[in-house]
Write an enzyme that holds these catalytic residues in place. Structure first.
Site, short mmCIF file in Angstrom:
data_model
loop_
_atom_site.label_atom_id
_atom_site.label_comp_id
_atom_site.label_asym_id
_atom_site.label_seq_id
_atom_site.Cartn_x
_atom_site.Cartn_y
_atom_site.Cartn_z
N SER A 94 3.54 6.71 3.09
CA SER A 94 4.27 6.29 1.91
C SER A 94 4.07 4.78 1.73
O SER A 94 3.40 4.14 2.55
CB SER A 94 5.76 6.59 2.07
OG SER A 94 6.33 5.63 2.96
N LYS A 95 4.67 4.24 0.68
CA LYS A 95 4.46 2.83 0.37
C LYS A 95 4.88 1.92 1.53
O LYS A 95 4.40 0.81 1.65
CB LYS A 95 5.23 2.47 -0.90
CG LYS A 95 4.70 3.25 -2.08
CD LYS A 95 4.85 2.49 -3.39
CE LYS A 95 4.10 3.18 -4.50
NZ LYS A 95 4.80 4.36 -5.03
#
Ligand code: GLU
Length: 473
Positions: free
Chosen positions: A248-249
């Protein structure tokens, strides 16, 4: 082979990796690489995402033989332009009795699901349209203009997939019930149109992420219904973060365009992505797409999830940055530095020397500005304790006084490596040696306690700046 992105967002690094694998496999096998846009989710698909994904793929160095922008013998290459084909093929299945029209409303379907869950059964379709006795009624309702979905009769039997990466995967019977191929809106579902396209586009190898493994069961059923041979499947492991969680980010940017904006080199990002889940036969870390296209082999995919490590990517980027010839680096630097940066006003000889000196200090181009400003274009004096100590030595005072004299009388064009060496020799002749000489000399000329070789650095530094530094000590 094909890469089949859905244009519902920016190109994800996992997607880019899948695209790279397909591209290289086609190259190695002298095959064709097709780009197919899977845009049947009309609400989420946008032309601007398709555009940016294509641009990102090109930026990474990928080219395709057939695609929406190129054409080819098996087009159209956008699923939204193939709707009539999906209809035609679904009707073939209906004619064979392997699919049927279904008029159930969403309320009816919901009620069926709830009942099955209450009774502890899998929520498979159990509506009336499954039964052949209602098919004539279905035809009549359809002929009178009613809308129906087309549902596939899922065989009750187990399926075996021989996957190139996962090995033998067994799907026991009864895992899926009759599923929809084409919704009552006329739009097909992914598992169905994917198979129709892979069949009609003569795809021989499906290389994609492991997240699609469970979809393969429905796809195997559809291939079988069409009496088609299967492509070879290779489901590559997923990317995960260092903490072993889904990428994820938090683990760094996940879209290719952000790396592009941050001035990463495309060849470095491609190199790093390829390494995640595939290994070079000679265990090499740094390689080019061209080089790998000669040796790419799907037997070297790893089963284990691949850990995405931004620090490693930065290192790989640094390696590629330094591998380039110096003129290329200058051109790249010109593009990333702000338009008013003093680097841009220098001549090309100066620019090349400057980057030869500093390239080892940066892993990616966006770090250049800071390194140049810090070393060449600043008259600020470092406030480290170490520098203060060096400046307090008597020998440094002597160096400072004499250097001021040298610097105030020299003109900018004469400030060469030789001159810097002559100054050094002068202090040696005054019996200032070793640490006292090297550190004192550096402190007076740069206002710092460490940095690159002075005979390289000082001739690159604007004389005005060297003057300001020494005068402010
Ligand atoms: N459109 C699908 C995706 O973006 C393609 C999956 C496949 O390769 O079959 O995940």
């Amino acid at each position: 082979v094909r890469f089949a992105p859905s244009p519902t967002g920016y190109l994800h690094i996992g997607g880019a990796r899948t695209a790279l694998y397909n591209y290289l496999f086609a190259k190695k096998m002298n095959g064709k690489f097709i780009l197919r846009i899977e845009d049947t989710d009309l609400e989420r698909s946008r032309p601007e995402f398709e555009k940016s994904q294509l641009e990102d793929l090109k930026w990474l160095g990928l080219t395709w033989d057939e695609g929406p922008d190129k054409g080819g013998d098996y087009g159209p290459y956008r699923q939204s332009e193939r709707i009539s084909i999906y209809k035609e093929y679904a009707e073939k299945l209906i004619d064979k009795g392997l699919a049927y029209y279904c008029f159930c409303t969403s309320e009816e379907l919901e009620a069926m699901k709830e009942k099955a869950t209450r009774e502890g059964r899998l929520p498979h379709y159990e509506g009336k349209w499954k039964n052949e006795e209602f098919w004539e009624e279905a035809r009549q309702r359809l002929a009178s203009g009613e809308k129906a979905s087309i549902r596939f009769k899922a065989p009750f039997k187990s399926y075996v997939l021989q996957d190139e990466v996962r090995g033998r995967v067994v799907f026991p019977e009864g895992m899926v019930g009759d599923f929809v191929l084409i919704r009552s809106t006329g739009l097909p579902v992914y598992n169905y149109c994917c198979v129709v396209d892979d069949m009609l586009m003569k795809i021989t190898h499906v290389i994609r992420g492991e997240d699609h493994l469970s979809n393969t069961l429905r796809q195997l059923m559809i291939y079988e219904a069409f009496g088609s041979s299967l492509p070879v499947f290779a489901h590559v492991s997923l990317l995960i973060g260092k903490d072993r969680q889904k990428l994820s980010k938090r683990h760094g940017a996940t879209s290719v365009s952000l790396y592009r904006e941050e001035s990463y080199l495309p060849q470095a990002l491609a190199n790093y992505l390829l390494q995640l889940g595939w290994s070079h036969p000679e265990e090499k870390d740094i390689f080019s797409l061209d080089e790998v296209s000669q040796i790419f082999d799907i037997s070297r995919f790893s089963k284990a999830a691949a850990i995405y490590d931004l620090d490693k990517l930065k290192w790989v980027n640094g390696q590629h940055l330094r591998k380039q010839d110096i003129q290329t680096l200058v051109e790249q630097a010109k593009k990333v530095l702000p338009a008013n940066h003093p680097f841009l006003a220098m001549n090309s000889n100066w620019q090349e020397k400057c980057l030869s000196l500093f390239k080892d200090q940066v892993n990616f181009l966006s770090e250049l500005e800071g390194v140049l400003d810090e070393n060449v274009f600043t008259d600020k004096i470092n406030d480290s304790e170490k520098l203060q100590e060096i400046l307090s030595w008597d020998s440094t005072q002597i160096i400072k006084t004499k250097l001021k004299e040298f610097i105030l009388t020299i003109d900018a064009d004469s400030l060469s490596s030789e001159v810097v060496e002559e100054w050094m020799s002068y202090f040696k002749s005054q019996n200032i040696k070793g640490k006292n000489l090297f550190m004192g000399f550096r402190a007076c000329l740069t206002g710092k306690d460490h940095g690159p070789e002075l005979k390289d650095l000082i001739p690159l530094t604007p004389l005005e700046i060297v003057k300001k530094r020494i005068l402010s000590l």
